[in-house]
Design a protein around this motif. Structure first.
Motif, PDB file in Angstrom:
ATOM      1  N   ASP A 269     -11.731  49.686  30.664  1.00 30.81           N
ATOM      2  CA  ASP A 269     -11.481  49.012  29.646  1.00 30.81           C
ATOM      3  C   ASP A 269     -12.792  49.089  28.627  1.00 30.81           C
ATOM      4  N   ARG A 270     -12.573  49.702  27.427  1.00 29.58           N
ATOM      5  CA  ARG A 270     -13.763  50.062  26.605  1.00 29.58           C
ATOM      6  C   ARG A 270     -14.223  48.702  25.734  1.00 29.58           C
ATOM      7  N   SER A 271     -13.401  47.700  25.828  1.00 32.15           N
ATOM      8  CA  SER A 271     -13.748  46.464  25.116  1.00 32.15           C
ATOM      9  C   SER A 271     -14.886  45.914  25.819  1.00 32.15           C
ATOM     10  N   LYS A 272     -15.008  45.875  27.174  1.00 33.28           N
ATOM     11  CA  LYS A 272     -15.773  45.451  27.755  1.00 33.28           C
ATOM     12  C   LYS A 272     -17.327  46.008  27.464  1.00 33.28           C
ATOM     13  N   GLY A 273     -17.427  46.915  26.633  1.00 28.64           N
ATOM     14  CA  GLY A 273     -18.638  47.424  26.747  1.00 28.64           C
ATOM     15  C   GLY A 273     -19.278  48.349  27.635  1.00 28.64           C
ATOM     16  N   SER A 274     -20.675  48.738  27.579  1.00 28.77           N
ATOM     17  CA  SER A 274     -21.082  49.613  28.608  1.00 28.77           C
ATOM     18  C   SER A 274     -22.487  49.022  29.149  1.00 28.77           C
ATOM     19  N   CYS A 275     -22.772  49.448  30.187  1.00 21.59           N
ATOM     20  CA  CYS A 275     -24.195  49.010  30.852  1.00 21.59           C
ATOM     21  C   CYS A 275     -25.302  49.827  30.855  1.00 21.59           C
ATOM     22  N   CYS A 276     -25.108  51.010  29.953  1.00 25.28           N
ATOM     23  CA  CYS A 276     -26.195  51.881  29.853  1.00 25.28           C
ATOM     24  C   CYS A 276     -25.792  52.672  28.531  1.00 25.28           C
ATOM     25  N   LEU A 277     -27.118  53.338  27.906  1.00 25.69           N
ATOM     26  CA  LEU A 277     -26.891  53.926  26.809  1.00 25.69           C
ATOM     27  C   LEU A 277     -26.165  55.204  26.875  1.00 25.69           C
ATOM     28  N   ALA A 278     -26.267  56.095  27.715  1.00 24.93           N
ATOM     29  CA  ALA A 278     -25.696  57.274  28.154  1.00 24.93           C
ATOM     30  C   ALA A 278     -24.056  57.126  27.808  1.00 24.93           C
ATOM     31  N   GLU A 279     -23.680  56.297  28.687  1.00 23.05           N
ATOM     32  CA  GLU A 279     -22.077  55.811  28.503  1.00 23.05           C
ATOM     33  C   GLU A 279     -21.859  55.636  27.148  1.00 23.05           C
TER      34      GLU A 279
END
Length: 328
Positions: A269-279
């Protein structure tokens, strides 16, 4: 219990921290260090629990205010730090970013590397960087700490060897990774010291949020004070922590104090954001044709935290700033 290590020598000085992270009490008379406690967990854990309960009941006269800034990582150094990639969605995206195909086996057999463990960063320590062209990235993860694990046991039995959980910032130098992996011998210079949360907690501190050997709570990440992501650590976790422990112990006995990481928390679910910059950069390439978010540079800061259903921090936050390191 919630345990932490004050900065003291190479291995810290063990303290117990109250459930609300406001008070602490020394525990080095029971076990001088967290490693010492883990080495004799069956005997020492009840004594530590008794003092922890007294601390939370305000029955400890010698308690003091808890200050994460004077803490090292709960284990300032460890005999072993093995980081997995339990969130295969993340692995797939990051491999795409460097043009690498992902074998189907990654969905059935955990990916894992053995990282630097002779000295971790404290939760408030700076991320020292010689050259920002190396592509400094944060990776928000969970990790478990084990007692002694016998070789080749099943995942069903491996779960009982999980004694503590922590948050992790698994720092990566992304622009060094392709050259290292091209040699066919894995990560080394691209994986400097990781940082861990101020406190390590026993699984029971998570209540119903700890089930199926997963932590069912969001991982909150901010970059330079702005929201970056809050993916749920219990969602899209292909391999649970019991499976990761069993993977580490497949061909070897594992010593008490071994730290095993989950890899970067990631949701489909992309609305949750990410936990690293690479992603995030990979998603930008997919959506916009190019990466627009830069890697971290000098002065950038990251915060990693996990909060309970009452919005109280469980582990204390990792708060780090990238600074320039001048070599002698």
């Amino acid at each position: 219990m919630k345990l932490a290590s004050l900065k003291h020598g190479r291995d810290g000085k063990l303290i117990l921290v109250s459930r609300d992270l406001t008070r602490a009490v020394h525990a080095d008379d029971i076990a001088p260090t967290l490693q010492a406690a883990l080495d004799n967990w069956t005997t020492l854990a009840p004594k530590l629990t008794q003092r922890y309960d007294a601390l939370n009941d305000n029955q400890v006269s010698e308690s003091f205010a808890f200050d994460p800034s004077v803490c090292d990582s709960p284990l300032p150094r460890a005999f072993q730090w093995a980081d997995g990639s339990a969130y295969v969605n993340h692995v797939e995206l990051v491999r795409k970013a460097r043009g690498a195909k992902m074998p189907e086996s990654f969905w059935t057999d955990p990916l894992m590397y053995q990282g630097m463990s002779d000295g971790f960063l404290g939760p408030r320590d700076e991320i020292e960087l010689v050259d920002d062209a190396w592509g400094c990235d944060f990776e928000a993860e969970l990790a478990v700490v084990t007692d002694d694990v016998p070789m080749h046991l099943s995942a069903d039995k491996a779960g009982q060897h999980i004694k503590l959980l922590m948050l992790v910032n698994d720092v990566s130098l992304r622009n060094l990774i392709p050259g290292e992996l091209a040699k066919g011998f894995g990560f080394f210079q691209s994986k400097p010291a990781s940082a861990f949360s101020p406190v390590a907690v026993t699984p029971d501190e998570l209540g119903d949020h700890w089930r199926d050997h997963k932590v069912h709570l969001p991982m909150h990440v901010t970059l330079n004070g702005d929201w970056f992501g809050s993916p749920d650590a219990g969602v899209d976790m292909t391999f649970d922590f019991a499976e990761l422990v069993a993977h580490v112990a497949k061909s070897r006995h594992v010593s008490a104090g071994t730290i095993i990481g989950s890899g970067t928390v990631s949701n489909t679910d992309r609305s949750k954001g990410s936990c690293c910059l690479a992603e995030k950069r990979m998603l930008e390439i997919i959506d916009q044709g190019e990466a627009k978010t830069p890697f971290m540079t000098f002065g950038d800061s990251v915060t990693i935290d996990m909060r309970d259903s009452q919005d109280a921090s469980i582990f204390g936050a990792i708060e780090q700033t990238v600074t320039r390191y001048i070599a002698e």
